[in-house]
Design a protein around this motif. Structure first.
Motif, PDB file in Angstrom:
ATOM      1  N   ASP A 197       0.820  -1.217   0.000  1.00  0.00           N
ATOM      2  CA  ASP A 197       0.000   0.000   0.000  1.00  0.00           C
ATOM      3  C   ASP A 197       0.855   1.268   0.000  1.00  0.00           C
ATOM      4  N   ARG A 198       2.177   1.107   0.137  1.00  0.00           N
ATOM      5  CA  ARG A 198       3.065   2.281   0.049  1.00  0.00           C
ATOM      6  C   ARG A 198       3.895   2.254  -1.240  1.00  0.00           C
ATOM      7  N   GLY A 199       3.443   1.472  -2.199  1.00  0.00           N
ATOM      8  CA  GLY A 199       4.113   1.458  -3.511  1.00  0.00           C
ATOM      9  C   GLY A 199       5.412   0.683  -3.525  1.00  0.00           C
ATOM     10  N   ILE A 200       5.594  -0.210  -2.538  1.00  0.00           N
ATOM     11  CA  ILE A 200       6.820  -1.022  -2.519  1.00  0.00           C
ATOM     12  C   ILE A 200       6.465  -2.432  -3.001  1.00  0.00           C
ATOM     13  N   ARG A 201       7.055  -2.799  -4.133  1.00  0.00           N
ATOM     14  CA  ARG A 201       6.762  -4.099  -4.737  1.00  0.00           C
ATOM     15  C   ARG A 201       7.988  -4.998  -4.643  1.00  0.00           C
ATOM     16  N   VAL A 202       7.753  -6.263  -4.314  1.00  0.00           N
ATOM     17  CA  VAL A 202       8.835  -7.255  -4.305  1.00  0.00           C
ATOM     18  C   VAL A 202       8.341  -8.478  -5.069  1.00  0.00           C
ATOM     19  N   ASN A 203       9.063  -8.860  -6.101  1.00  0.00           N
ATOM     20  CA  ASN A 203       8.732 -10.060  -6.866  1.00  0.00           C
ATOM     21  C   ASN A 203       9.983 -10.911  -7.007  1.00  0.00           C
ATOM     22  N   CYS A 204       9.797 -12.187  -7.270  1.00  0.00           N
ATOM     23  CA  CYS A 204      10.971 -12.998  -7.599  1.00  0.00           C
ATOM     24  C   CYS A 204      10.754 -13.693  -8.931  1.00  0.00           C
ATOM     25  N   ILE A 205      11.879 -13.969  -9.556  1.00  0.00           N
ATOM     26  CA  ILE A 205      11.819 -14.758 -10.789  1.00  0.00           C
ATOM     27  C   ILE A 205      12.430 -16.121 -10.486  1.00  0.00           C
ATOM     28  N   CYS A 206      11.953 -17.126 -11.206  1.00  0.00           N
ATOM     29  CA  CYS A 206      12.357 -18.517 -10.959  1.00  0.00           C
ATOM     30  C   CYS A 206      12.910 -19.097 -12.263  1.00  0.00           C
ATOM     31  N   PRO A 207      14.189 -18.791 -12.548  1.00  0.00           N
ATOM     32  CA  PRO A 207      14.727 -19.237 -13.829  1.00  0.00           C
ATOM     33  C   PRO A 207      14.971 -20.740 -13.874  1.00  0.00           C
ATOM     34  N   GLY A 208      14.822 -21.290 -15.075  1.00  0.00           N
ATOM     35  CA  GLY A 208      15.358 -22.614 -15.371  1.00  0.00           C
ATOM     36  C   GLY A 208      16.861 -22.487 -15.507  1.00  0.00           C
ATOM     37  N   VAL A 209      17.477 -23.466 -16.131  1.00  0.00           N
ATOM     38  CA  VAL A 209      18.934 -23.390 -16.287  1.00  0.00           C
ATOM     39  C   VAL A 209      19.253 -22.345 -17.361  1.00  0.00           C
ATOM     40  N   ILE A 210      20.132 -21.436 -16.982  1.00  0.00           N
ATOM     41  CA  ILE A 210      20.474 -20.308 -17.859  1.00  0.00           C
ATOM     42  C   ILE A 210      21.976 -20.358 -18.144  1.00  0.00           C
ATOM     43  N   ASN A 211      22.308 -19.953 -19.334  1.00  0.00           N
ATOM     44  CA  ASN A 211      23.696 -19.996 -19.794  1.00  0.00           C
ATOM     45  C   ASN A 211      24.531 -18.896 -19.125  1.00  0.00           C
ATOM     46  N   THR A 212      25.042 -19.182 -17.921  1.00  0.00           N
ATOM     47  CA  THR A 212      25.905 -18.235 -17.205  1.00  0.00           C
ATOM     48  C   THR A 212      27.121 -19.005 -16.673  1.00  0.00           C
ATOM     49  N   PRO A 213      28.118 -18.293 -16.145  1.00  0.00           N
ATOM     50  CA  PRO A 213      29.295 -18.986 -15.608  1.00  0.00           C
ATOM     51  C   PRO A 213      28.980 -19.935 -14.440  1.00  0.00           C
ATOM     52  N   LEU A 214      27.795 -19.795 -13.837  1.00  0.00           N
ATOM     53  CA  LEU A 214      27.431 -20.680 -12.723  1.00  0.00           C
ATOM     54  C   LEU A 214      27.236 -22.127 -13.179  1.00  0.00           C
TER      55      LEU A 214
END
Ligand SMILES: NC(=O)c1ccc[n+]([C@@H]2O[C@H](COP(=O)([O-])OP(=O)(O)OC[C@H]3O[C@@H](n4cnc5c(N)ncnc54)[C@H](O)[C@@H]3O)[C@@H](O)[C@H]2O)c1
Length: 267
Positions: A197-214
């Motif tokens: 109600d104060r304009g603060i939004r928190v979302n998360c993303i749930c990636p599959g396997v992504i092509n990164t150094p990890l």
């Protein structure tokens, strides 16, 4: 077999004689935004920092890696070397954004480590604490410090947590990572509704396997076969969704966990 040709603006995939062209950018105006990206020296954090910069935002990247300075200078961001498991370091990163650019509008919690391959019977307390310190507590501290800054500013603001598809479904051979990412999904709901109600939004993303150094190179083909899409994802495919969620177009989305996984959690 999927092969690809990439330019700054497009990626063209070839499957047999079929050609699929995908635009990489939907440009969103972010000239009035100041973003902090933890884990910004590599992978999804770096791709996100670059996407936000491209959209006109001013960006601070915060990372444990000694490369953080060189990476930041190469993309035109400010930087701070820090450890997300330490509250004083996370606060210093928020302060750095405010010191450099006068405010904070966006925080992206992308600092993370992979788990070790331990199921519950094999798990050690040392491994559990190490993975959870970065992948769970580090996200909580980032959310806490960013949200306190938004409350102080009375401006609202946006946080994006990087969870994983393994926060929605578990991987039994990686118990600490599964638990940490599942925790991030519910943390996002608690944080994303507390000050909605104060304009603060928190979302998360749930990636599959992504092509990164990890992700070890040698495992990428095997992972590709597990996704209904028949391939793993690219960092920019995640960064573009993060940019959208950070934008005012997503103003009615909070407390959500968004899969970006080529269909992995759909079957
Ligand atoms: N790549 C994938 O397949 C994938 C899939 C799902 C979720 N994720 C999540 O996305 C996030 C980013 O992963 P990535 O693939 O970009 O990995 P990456 O290794 O490319 O980047 C992670 C960054 O976090 C930094 N970091 C690690 N520990 C830190 C600490 N204590 N303090 C500050 N910085 C720290 C590293 O130095 C690195 O620059 C992680 O949370 C990861 O679990 C990745």
């Amino acid at each position: 077999m999927l092969d690809k040709r990439m330019t700054d603006e497009t990626v063209t995939y070839h499957r047999g004689d079929k050609e699929i062209e995908v635009r990489k950018t939907v440009k969103i105006d972010m000239h009035d935004k100041v973003a902090l990206v933890t884990g910004g020296a590599s992978g999804l954090g770096l791709a996100t920092a670059m996407r936000l910069l491209r959209n006109g935002a001013r960006v601070v990247i915060a990372d444990y890696s000694p490369n953080v300075k060189d990476v930041a200078e190469s993309i035109g961001a400010e930087w701070i070397q820090m450890d997300v498991t330490r509250e004083a370091d996370v606060q210093a990163a928020v302060d750095k954004a405010v010191e450099c650019y006068g405010k904070l509008s966006i925080a992206v919690a992308s600092a993370g480590i992979g788990g070790t391959n331990c199921n519950i019977a094999e798990e050690t307390l040392e491994d559990w604490n190490k993975v959870n310190a970065v992948d769970y507590t580090g996200v909580m501290l980032t959310d806490k410090c960013a949200i306190n800054q938004f409350l102080k500013q009375k401006t609202g603001g946006v946080v994006i947590n990087i969870a994983s598809m393994f926060g929605l479904v578990a991987v039994p051979s990686n118990v600490a990572y599964s638990a940490a990412k599942g925790g991030v999904v519910n943390l996002t709901k608690a944080a994303g509704t507390a000050f909605a109600d104060r304009g603060i939004r928190v979302n998360c993303i749930c990636p599959g396997v992504i092509n990164t150094p990890l992700v070890p190179q040698k495992e990428k083909d095997a992972y590709a076969a597990l996704h209904p899409s028949g391939r793993i994802g690219e960092d920019w495919e995640v960064a573009s969704i993060i940019a959208f969620l950070c934008s005012d177009d997503a103003r009615f989305i909070t407390g959500a966990a968004i899969p970006i996984d080529g269909g992995y959690t759909g079957v």
